[in-house]
Write a protein that holds these residues in place. Structure first.
Motif, mmCIF file in Angstrom:
data_model
loop_
_atom_site.group_PDB
_atom_site.id
_atom_site.type_symbol
_atom_site.label_atom_id
_atom_site.label_comp_id
_atom_site.label_asym_id
_atom_site.label_seq_id
_atom_site.Cartn_x
_atom_site.Cartn_y
_atom_site.Cartn_z
ATOM 1 N N TYR A 128 -61.964 0.299 -0.008
ATOM 2 C CA TYR A 128 -61.498 -1.058 0.177
ATOM 3 C C TYR A 128 -61.322 -1.751 -1.182
ATOM 4 C CZ TYR A 128 -62.664 -0.688 5.157
ATOM 5 O OH TYR A 128 -62.721 -0.312 6.473
ATOM 6 N N HIS A 129 -60.257 -2.523 -1.301
ATOM 7 C CA HIS A 129 -60.093 -3.398 -2.463
ATOM 8 C C HIS A 129 -59.379 -4.673 -2.020
ATOM 9 C CE1 HIS A 129 -55.963 -1.725 -2.686
ATOM 10 N NE2 HIS A 129 -55.665 -2.858 -3.322
ATOM 11 N N CYS A 130 -59.455 -5.697 -2.849
ATOM 12 C CA CYS A 130 -58.949 -7.021 -2.501
ATOM 13 C C CYS A 130 -57.980 -7.496 -3.576
ATOM 14 C CB CYS A 130 -60.115 -7.996 -2.358
ATOM 15 S SG CYS A 130 -59.629 -9.722 -2.174
ATOM 16 N N VAL A 131 -56.957 -8.242 -3.157
ATOM 17 C CA VAL A 131 -55.981 -8.848 -4.073
ATOM 18 C C VAL A 131 -56.021 -10.357 -3.894
ATOM 19 C CG1 VAL A 131 -53.541 -9.062 -4.656
ATOM 20 C CG2 VAL A 131 -54.482 -6.819 -4.063
ATOM 21 N N ALA A 132 -56.198 -11.071 -5.013
ATOM 22 C CA ALA A 132 -56.138 -12.534 -5.017
ATOM 23 C C ALA A 132 -54.770 -12.944 -5.556
ATOM 24 C CB ALA A 132 -57.248 -13.119 -5.885
ATOM 25 N N GLU A 133 -54.067 -13.826 -4.854
ATOM 26 C CA GLU A 133 -52.723 -14.198 -5.274
ATOM 27 C C GLU A 133 -52.438 -15.668 -4.993
ATOM 28 O OE1 GLU A 133 -49.940 -11.811 -3.143
ATOM 29 O OE2 GLU A 133 -50.211 -12.882 -1.250
ATOM 30 N N ASN A 134 -51.567 -16.242 -5.845
ATOM 31 C CA ASN A 134 -50.998 -17.568 -5.608
ATOM 32 C C ASN A 134 -49.559 -17.559 -6.103
ATOM 33 O OD1 ASN A 134 -51.183 -17.742 -8.394
ATOM 34 N ND2 ASN A 134 -52.835 -19.243 -8.398
ATOM 35 N N VAL A 135 -48.944 -18.727 -6.256
ATOM 36 C CA VAL A 135 -47.525 -18.775 -6.619
ATOM 37 C C VAL A 135 -47.276 -18.284 -8.040
ATOM 38 C CG1 VAL A 135 -46.991 -20.631 -5.013
ATOM 39 C CG2 VAL A 135 -47.816 -21.200 -7.297
ATOM 40 N N VAL A 136 -48.302 -18.210 -8.850
ATOM 41 C CA VAL A 136 -48.126 -17.792 -10.248
ATOM 42 C C VAL A 136 -48.208 -16.278 -10.398
ATOM 43 C CG1 VAL A 136 -48.931 -18.136 -12.619
ATOM 44 C CG2 VAL A 136 -49.149 -19.985 -10.947
ATOM 45 N N GLY A 137 -49.122 -15.642 -9.687
ATOM 46 C CA GLY A 137 -49.292 -14.191 -9.822
ATOM 47 C C GLY A 137 -50.425 -13.704 -8.955
ATOM 48 N N ASN A 138 -50.931 -12.497 -9.274
ATOM 49 C CA ASN A 138 -52.010 -11.913 -8.489
ATOM 50 C C ASN A 138 -52.881 -11.038 -9.367
ATOM 51 O OD1 ASN A 138 -50.984 -8.987 -8.339
ATOM 52 N ND2 ASN A 138 -49.252 -10.133 -7.525
ATOM 53 N N ALA A 139 -54.050 -10.700 -8.850
ATOM 54 C CA ALA A 139 -54.989 -9.808 -9.533
ATOM 55 C C ALA A 139 -55.831 -9.117 -8.470
ATOM 56 C CB ALA A 139 -55.873 -10.587 -10.502
ATOM 57 N N LYS A 140 -56.280 -7.893 -8.749
ATOM 58 C CA LYS A 140 -57.047 -7.141 -7.756
ATOM 59 C C LYS A 140 -58.301 -6.545 -8.372
ATOM 60 C CE LYS A 140 -55.000 -2.538 -8.262
ATOM 61 N NZ LYS A 140 -54.370 -1.398 -7.525
ATOM 62 N N CYS A 141 -59.277 -6.245 -7.513
ATOM 63 C CA CYS A 141 -60.498 -5.593 -7.943
ATOM 64 C C CYS A 141 -60.374 -4.085 -7.734
ATOM 65 C CB CYS A 141 -61.710 -6.140 -7.182
ATOM 66 S SG CYS A 141 -61.632 -5.880 -5.388
ATOM 67 N N GLU A 142 -61.288 -3.330 -8.301
ATOM 68 C CA GLU A 142 -61.264 -1.876 -8.181
ATOM 69 C C GLU A 142 -61.684 -1.443 -6.770
ATOM 70 O OE1 GLU A 142 -60.212 0.409 -10.288
ATOM 71 O OE2 GLU A 142 -59.577 -1.203 -11.643
ATOM 72 N N PRO A 143 -61.085 -0.367 -6.234
ATOM 73 C CA PRO A 143 -61.461 0.108 -4.893
ATOM 74 C C PRO A 143 -62.913 0.575 -4.846
ATOM 75 C CG PRO A 143 -59.359 1.056 -5.594
ATOM 76 C CD PRO A 143 -59.952 0.386 -6.799
#
Length: 333
Positions: A238-253
């Protein structure tokens, strides 16, 4: 009516050329033979238009500019008034307090070196999240006094940073499990998307065959993935992606395992513990019966009695008794 306009022009300094234009247009309407009511209506419109021009309204092209962090943005300040006297322009930043941003024809504060003034407007080359605030442009006529002001509300959008994710390493079948994902730098606040083995976890598990037998709820605002009853089908990375109108970033699985509860092993473990406790009890009882603990107590009693014999021996010394008797007899005589 033409006379009243001339009087108004004489009472409004610095506006004779505007009033003269109004007089000429009113005279043209009169010479054209228009009725008095229509003439009054047109004069009213002309006066309203003239007031907007003569009042020297300070305004802006964009009262609510929005910019991404580390990009450029302009805080505009303009006026329709063109006075003959010199103007003084000041910019103030209204945040927790009031800070001067532009004063005495030069930039102040943290905008120095990364912004410039173009006309009355401020152009920021490299905006940061600290620049987000309400700015006020104030215009003053040095000879005639205050002209006006306008406020500009600057919003700075920030890209999310790598979120912090927590995934349990192993969970027993039938139990609950909560996966969390959070970051607090992005603006507007981030939305969160969970992935399992590279596939996005849908809000409704029944909408996808891969997740149909799962039992969970997703809170995309809080970033939680809550399993109410976990099963072997939920095993995966499992991993998660945080995003908004500017861009996104994710954590390691991170991998989550699901294991069965071995009831037989639990019962066997309990029996072993019971047998061990029973064995210890039997050993202690045998030790008591064979006198291991009693022998130690008797040795202590023997030492106590020896001390008592010593005391009796000293008291029963015949020499001491005789000496005492003689002493007492001589004392009586």
């Amino acid at each position: 009516m033409v006379l009243s306009l001339r009087v108004t022009a004489s009472l409004w300094p610095g506006c004779n050329h505007h009033a003269g234009a109004l007089v000429a247009r009113a005279a043209a309407f009169k010479m054209a033979g228009g009725c008095q009511a229509s003439m009054i209506f047109w004069l009213f419109l002309l006066l309203a238009e003239s007031y907007q021009t003569l009042a020297g309204v300070v305004t802006t092209r964009d009262p609510n500019p929005v910019a991404d962090e580390f990009t450029a943005v302009s805080l505009s300040c303009i006026t329709t008034y063109n006075p003959s006297g010199e103007l003084r322009v000041e910019w103030k930043k209204l945040n927790a307090g009031t800070d001067l941003v532009y004063f005495e024809n030069r930039l102040r504060g943290d905008l120095v070196g990364r912004a410039e003034v173009q006309g009355w407007s401020i152009h920021i080359h490299n905006v940061t999240r600290k620049d987000a605030a309400v700015y006020r442009c104030e215009v003053v006529r040095k000879e005639e006094g205050y002209l006006g002001d306008v406020s500009v509300n600057l919003t700075v959008r920030v890209r999310p940073i790598t979120p912090q994710c927590t995934v349990p390493k192993s969970v027993p079948v039938g139990k609950t499990a909560v996966l969390t994902c959070n970051e607090n730098e992005g603006y507007p606040p981030s939305k969160y998307i969970w992935y399992r083995n590279g596939d996005p976890v849908p809000d409704d598990p029944k909408s996808n065959l891969k997740f149909r037998n799962s039992s969970y709820k997703i809170d995309s605002t809080a970033g939680t993935l809550h399993f109410s009853v976990i099963s072997k089908l939920d095993i995966g990375e499992y991993h998660c992606v945080a995003e908004n109108v500017v861009g996104n970033a994710k954590c390691e699985p991170q991998r989550m395992e699901v294991y069965d509860i071995n009831v037989a092993a639990i019962i066997g473990g309990v029996l072993v513990v019971v047998l061990v406790l029973l064995f210890i009890t039997i050993v202690i009882r045998l030790a008591y019966k064979r006198g291991y603990f009693t022998k130690k107590q008797s040795e202590k009693g023997y030492q106590a009695s020896s001390k008592a014999d010593d005391v009796d021996y000293v008291r029963s010394n015949p020499v001491d008794n005789e000496g005492d008797f003689r002493h007492k007899s001589s004392f009586v005589i």
